[in-house]
Design an enzyme around this catalytic site. Structure first.
Site, PDB file in Angstrom:
ATOM      1  N   VAL A   1      42.393  36.583  45.644  1.00 53.90           N
ATOM      2  CA  VAL A   1      42.970  35.315  46.081  1.00 53.90           C
ATOM      3  C   VAL A   1      42.778  34.429  44.855  1.00 53.90           C
ATOM      4  O   VAL A   1      41.709  33.899  44.611  1.00 53.90           O
ATOM      5  CB  VAL A   1      42.259  34.757  47.334  1.00 53.90           C
ATOM      6  CG1 VAL A   1      42.804  33.376  47.687  1.00 53.90           C
ATOM      7  CG2 VAL A   1      42.426  35.711  48.507  1.00 53.90           C
ATOM      8  N   ALA A   2      43.830  34.358  44.065  1.00 53.00           N
ATOM      9  CA  ALA A   2      43.759  33.935  42.663  1.00 53.00           C
ATOM     10  C   ALA A   2      43.553  32.434  42.466  1.00 53.00           C
ATOM     11  O   ALA A   2      44.413  31.739  41.925  1.00 53.00           O
ATOM     12  CB  ALA A   2      45.003  34.406  41.926  1.00 53.00           C
ATOM     13  N   CYS A   3      42.389  31.946  42.870  1.00 55.01           N
ATOM     14  CA  CYS A   3      42.105  30.518  42.710  1.00 55.01           C
ATOM     15  C   CYS A   3      42.005  30.118  41.239  1.00 55.01           C
ATOM     16  O   CYS A   3      42.084  28.935  40.923  1.00 55.01           O
ATOM     17  CB  CYS A   3      40.870  30.107  43.501  1.00 55.01           C
ATOM     18  SG  CYS A   3      39.439  31.108  43.209  1.00 55.01           S
ATOM     19  N   HIS A   4      41.875  31.095  40.333  1.00 57.37           N
ATOM     20  CA  HIS A   4      41.892  30.757  38.909  1.00 57.37           C
ATOM     21  C   HIS A   4      43.266  30.225  38.494  1.00 57.37           C
ATOM     22  O   HIS A   4      43.382  29.556  37.472  1.00 57.37           O
ATOM     23  CB  HIS A   4      41.488  31.967  38.036  1.00 57.37           C
ATOM     24  CG  HIS A   4      42.386  33.148  38.160  1.00 57.37           C
ATOM     25  ND1 HIS A   4      42.260  34.065  39.192  1.00 57.37           N
ATOM     26  CD2 HIS A   4      43.417  33.582  37.396  1.00 57.37           C
ATOM     27  CE1 HIS A   4      43.173  35.008  39.039  1.00 57.37           C
ATOM     28  NE2 HIS A   4      43.891  34.741  37.962  1.00 57.37           N
TER      29      HIS A   4
END
Length: 167
Positions: A131-134
């Site tokens: 879950v690509a919060c970056h």
């Protein structure tokens, strides 16, 4: 509460900890903070170390770090409030090699004034990288916090070919 099966492995210089329940991976984090995060994100859930229980995750994360995988295929279990899971679904949908802002996510979850609430939900994302919060940055293009630290966020963005952001 189900038992979370916990595994550990290294990729490059990162020491990952993965937690999974029956229907999917519910946690990916960094060894240094994993114990505290697991206790915070899954308060009271029993943990059991099972070496080798996340070979699929290791294989796919390795391919991601090698630049040969852009989308993860192992099953995930998003465990959080309804609002958090709604935000995480939107974050998970941000395509590889792109970024979006907290305010854009707030609009997508029909809470335009809830940018801070969105930021808090993103900060409690238990599935780092997947879950690509970056890929979520400030509206002004500035990098904001990241569970793995700003240097890791920069490295992940650069790995995806994104180099235009402000510190």
């Amino acid at each position: 509460m189900e038992t979370i099966f916990v595994d550990r492995f290294s990729i490059d210089s990162y020491q990952f900890v993965v937690g999974r329940i029956a229907n999917g991976v519910c946690y990916i984090g960094i060894e240094d903070v994993a114990a505290a995060e697991l206790a915070k994100f899954f308060k009271g859930w029993p943990l059991q170390a099972v070496k080798g229980s996340s070979e699929d995750v290791k294989r796919e994360l390795t391919a991601y770090f090698n630049g040969t995988l852009e989308k993860f295929n192992f099953p995930v279990a998003l465990i959080g409030t309804d609002f958090q899971t709604k935000v995480w679904q939107k974050v998970k949908a941000v395509p590889y090699g792109t970024t979006t802002s907290y305010s854009q996510i707030a609009q997508q979850v029909d809470n335009e004034k809830g940018v801070r609430a969105v930021a808090n939900a993103v900060g409690r994302n238990p599935l780092m990288i997947v879950v690509a919060c970056h890929r979520i940055i400030g509206k002004n293009g500035r990098l904001t916090g990241y569970r793995g630290g700003i240097p890791m966020k920069v490295a992940l963005l650069e790995k995806e070919g994104i180099s235009e952001f402000a510190y």
